[in-house]
Design a protein around this motif. Structure first.
Motif, mmCIF file in Angstrom:
data_model
loop_
_atom_site.group_PDB
_atom_site.id
_atom_site.type_symbol
_atom_site.label_atom_id
_atom_site.label_comp_id
_atom_site.label_asym_id
_atom_site.label_seq_id
_atom_site.Cartn_x
_atom_site.Cartn_y
_atom_site.Cartn_z
ATOM 1 N N ARG A 120 0.845 -1.208 0.000
ATOM 2 C CA ARG A 120 0.000 0.000 0.000
ATOM 3 C C ARG A 120 0.870 1.243 0.000
ATOM 4 N NH1 ARG A 120 -4.387 -1.831 -1.913
ATOM 5 N NH2 ARG A 120 -4.925 -3.813 -0.997
ATOM 6 N N CYS A 121 0.296 2.315 -0.476
ATOM 7 C CA CYS A 121 0.990 3.603 -0.513
ATOM 8 C C CYS A 121 1.360 4.045 0.911
ATOM 9 C CB CYS A 121 0.081 4.633 -1.173
ATOM 10 S SG CYS A 121 0.687 6.314 -1.099
ATOM 11 N N ALA A 122 2.611 4.460 1.105
ATOM 12 C CA ALA A 122 3.076 4.865 2.437
ATOM 13 C C ALA A 122 2.475 6.199 2.878
ATOM 14 C CB ALA A 122 4.599 4.971 2.443
ATOM 15 N N TYR A 123 1.874 6.933 1.961
ATOM 16 C CA TYR A 123 1.299 8.237 2.311
ATOM 17 C C TYR A 123 -0.184 8.131 2.670
ATOM 18 C CZ TYR A 123 5.607 9.943 0.163
ATOM 19 O OH TYR A 123 6.913 10.169 -0.151
ATOM 20 N N CYS A 124 -0.975 7.554 1.772
ATOM 21 C CA CYS A 124 -2.421 7.478 2.057
ATOM 22 C C CYS A 124 -2.785 6.170 2.737
ATOM 23 C CB CYS A 124 -3.231 7.687 0.780
ATOM 24 S SG CYS A 124 -3.007 6.401 -0.469
ATOM 25 N N GLY A 125 -1.925 5.161 2.587
ATOM 26 C CA GLY A 125 -2.189 3.870 3.217
ATOM 27 C C GLY A 125 -3.342 3.101 2.590
ATOM 28 N N ALA A 159 4.693 4.333 -3.068
ATOM 29 C CA ALA A 159 3.678 5.377 -3.212
ATOM 30 C C ALA A 159 2.743 5.070 -4.361
ATOM 31 C CB ALA A 159 4.347 6.722 -3.436
ATOM 32 N N CYS A 160 1.518 5.555 -4.242
ATOM 33 C CA CYS A 160 0.584 5.436 -5.358
ATOM 34 C C CYS A 160 0.827 6.645 -6.273
ATOM 35 C CB CYS A 160 -0.861 5.387 -4.870
ATOM 36 S SG CYS A 160 -1.507 6.936 -4.214
ATOM 37 N N GLY A 161 0.398 6.543 -7.508
ATOM 38 C CA GLY A 161 0.608 7.615 -8.475
ATOM 39 C C GLY A 161 0.066 8.965 -8.018
ATOM 40 N N PRO A 162 -1.224 9.012 -7.617
ATOM 41 C CA PRO A 162 -1.790 10.306 -7.215
ATOM 42 C C PRO A 162 -1.036 10.970 -6.061
ATOM 43 C CG PRO A 162 -3.549 8.717 -7.592
ATOM 44 C CD PRO A 162 -2.266 7.958 -7.702
ATOM 45 N N CYS A 163 -0.631 10.191 -5.051
ATOM 46 C CA CYS A 163 0.122 10.782 -3.922
ATOM 47 C C CYS A 163 1.480 11.281 -4.405
ATOM 48 C CB CYS A 163 0.317 9.758 -2.804
ATOM 49 S SG CYS A 163 -1.135 9.513 -1.775
ATOM 50 N N ASP A 164 2.166 10.442 -5.168
ATOM 51 C CA ASP A 164 3.495 10.801 -5.667
ATOM 52 C C ASP A 164 3.425 12.093 -6.482
ATOM 53 O OD1 ASP A 164 6.182 10.575 -6.284
ATOM 54 O OD2 ASP A 164 5.838 9.256 -7.992
HETATM 55 ZN ZN LIG Z 1 -1.354 7.254 -1.928
#
Ligand SMILES: [Zn+2]
Length: 180
Positions: free
Chosen positions: A50-55, A82-87
């Motif tokens: 999972r994305c480390a930012y949004c989880g 990271a997921c694309g949108p967060c990155d």
């Molecule tokens: Zn994310």
């Protein structure tokens, strides 16, 4: 038929920014191969990663937690899934400021929990971000500045050529349409 002159900065900035980023990155540690990626994945509870930012979203990229521009290096403790949108949304910003501000609008995640996890990750691998200015000697820093200056000049030269080419090519297109 006269076409308006395209704005000077219309052309995408080619090459130089990618080069500058790579240049900065190479002036730091770079040790993040398959084994390191697996270790980071385990730390963040993957798979599924999972994305480390949004989880929430699935992580499809690796991002520098502390951006390369701020001296971030390509090592465990600074590379996070990271997921694309967060990155894309985070880009070169400070991760704490960005995550807090972003969540104010969306209020979708427990920011403190995510931030705690990110800090734990840095601590687990004893990652301490070091600015380029503190990593290079005075002479090296001067040489770095010279290369950056030359790159800016080259980029400008390339932009002028692209703009002139585009303006010529588009006026030729207009001419061809007029003849129809
Ligand atoms: Zn994310």
């Amino acid at each position: 038929m006269s076409s308006p002159k395209p704005p000077v900065h219309q052309s995408p900035r080619i090459g130089a920014s990618i080069f500058e980023r790579g240049f900065r990155e190479r002036l730091g540690r770079r040790h993040f191969g398959k084994a390191e990626r697996q270790e980071a994945s385990r730390f963040f509870g993957g798979p599924p990663l999972r994305c480390a930012y949004c989880g929430i979203a699935e992580a499809k990229r690796w991002d520098h937690l502390v951006p390369v521009r701020a001296g971030g290096e390509t090592v465990l403790g600074n590379m996070v899934p990271a997921c694309g949108p967060c990155d894309d949304s985070k880009a070169h910003r400070n991760f704490e400021t960005w995550l807090r501000e972003r969540n104010m609008d969306q209020n979708a995640i427990d920011v403190e929990e995510q931030l705690a996890k990110l800090h734990q990750y840095m601590q687990a691998y004893r990652y301490v971000p070091t600015l380029l200015e503190d990593r290079l000697t005075k002479t090296e820093l001067l040489r770095f500045g010279e290369v950056i200056k030359k790159l800016a000049a080259l980029r400008m030269e390339a932009d002028i050529l692209i703009t002139e080419y585009k303006s010529r090519a588009s006026s030729r297109e207009c001419g061809a349409q007029d003849q129809k």
